[in-house]
Design an enzyme around this catalytic site. Structure first.
Site, mmCIF file in Angstrom:
data_model
loop_
_atom_site.group_PDB
_atom_site.id
_atom_site.type_symbol
_atom_site.label_atom_id
_atom_site.label_comp_id
_atom_site.label_asym_id
_atom_site.label_seq_id
_atom_site.Cartn_x
_atom_site.Cartn_y
_atom_site.Cartn_z
ATOM 1 N N TYR A 102 0.807 -1.220 0.000
ATOM 2 C CA TYR A 102 0.000 0.000 0.000
ATOM 3 C C TYR A 102 0.841 1.270 0.000
ATOM 4 O O TYR A 102 0.300 2.367 0.045
ATOM 5 C CB TYR A 102 -0.916 0.009 1.230
ATOM 6 C CG TYR A 102 -0.148 -0.149 2.522
ATOM 7 C CD1 TYR A 102 0.424 0.953 3.155
ATOM 8 C CD2 TYR A 102 0.035 -1.400 3.099
ATOM 9 C CE1 TYR A 102 1.151 0.806 4.322
ATOM 10 C CE2 TYR A 102 0.749 -1.558 4.266
ATOM 11 C CZ TYR A 102 1.304 -0.445 4.877
ATOM 12 O OH TYR A 102 2.036 -0.592 6.030
ATOM 13 N N SER B 43 5.326 2.405 -0.590
ATOM 14 C CA SER B 43 6.416 2.483 -1.571
ATOM 15 C C SER B 43 6.475 1.252 -2.462
ATOM 16 O O SER B 43 6.929 1.332 -3.606
ATOM 17 C CB SER B 43 7.749 2.692 -0.848
ATOM 18 O OG SER B 43 7.997 1.627 0.046
ATOM 19 N N LEU B 44 5.988 0.102 -1.985
ATOM 20 C CA LEU B 44 6.004 -1.118 -2.800
ATOM 21 C C LEU B 44 4.913 -1.126 -3.873
ATOM 22 O O LEU B 44 4.798 -2.078 -4.630
ATOM 23 C CB LEU B 44 5.907 -2.358 -1.919
ATOM 24 C CG LEU B 44 7.155 -2.630 -1.080
ATOM 25 C CD1 LEU B 44 6.889 -3.720 -0.044
ATOM 26 C CD2 LEU B 44 8.351 -2.983 -1.949
ATOM 27 N N GLU C 129 10.819 -4.317 6.246
ATOM 28 C CA GLU C 129 9.822 -3.628 7.075
ATOM 29 C C GLU C 129 10.300 -3.453 8.510
ATOM 30 O O GLU C 129 9.729 -2.669 9.253
ATOM 31 C CB GLU C 129 8.482 -4.361 7.018
ATOM 32 C CG GLU C 129 7.894 -4.451 5.619
ATOM 33 C CD GLU C 129 7.610 -3.114 4.950
ATOM 34 O OE1 GLU C 129 7.724 -2.051 5.596
ATOM 35 O OE2 GLU C 129 7.270 -3.131 3.763
#
Length: 180
Positions: free
Chosen positions: A27, A29-30, A95
């Site tokens: 949701y 930067s990915l 993360e």
């Protein structure tokens, strides 16, 4: 992003967990293929999706967002399919300890098909640095290049015997940038 027709419900890519393939709802930067490629060295098959009863926030002092559970809200993103165990391990390290991996139910936008996926939820539910709504298009213009540099540096760090955490890489990048 081009519209892709999702596979039928019987597709082994979506439902075959025996081969240790995982679905990941992203949701932030990915959402950018370049960022995914810098971490996984590929861009997996993916579909636009919605996560209900969560809200996405900007984080003061960070160039990436957070999500937290919140009734009657939703987060748009996409589901990355076929993530291997080793790729999941890379995402866990990326993360860091600011997020916890959680299992959620998401709906594919094109078909409304529901599926389970992992996602990364902000650990500090009362973090005073969370504010407003995070905007992907604004982020791409203002911060994507910096995040790509940080991610590349972090991935290089991980190859070493005593690699730094993502947060340590992040902080050293911005310290260097401030010193320039």
């Amino acid at each position: 992003m081009a519209t892709v027709t999702p596979p039928p419900a019987s597709s082994s890519v979506i439902t075959d967990h025996h081969q240790n393939h995982h679905n990941i709802f992203v949701y932030g930067s990915l959402l950018a293929d370049d960022v995914v490629r810098s971490v996984l060295y590929r861009v997996p098959q993916n579909y636009p999706a919605i996560l209900d009863n969560f809200k996405r926030f900007s984080i003061e002092g960070r160039i990436y967002p957070a999500i937290l559970p919140e009734e009657n809200t939703k987060v748009t993103g996409r589901v990355l399919l076929g993530i291997t165990d080793s790729e999941l391990d890379l995402l866990d390290k990326l993360e860091d300890d600011e997020y916890e991996r959680s299992t959620v139910d998401v709906s594919l936008i094109d078909t409304s098909k529901k599926m389970q996926a992992y996602t990364y939820v902000w650990v500090n539910k009362n973090d005073p640095r969370l504010y407003g709504e995070w905007n992907f298009e604004e982020w791409k213009q203002l911060h994507m290049n910096d995040l790509l540099k940080i991610t590349s540096a972090f991935m290089e760090e991980m190859k070493g015997p005593e690699s730094k955490s993502r947060m340590a890489t992040y902080e050293s990048f911005f310290k260097q940038k401030a010193d320039e």
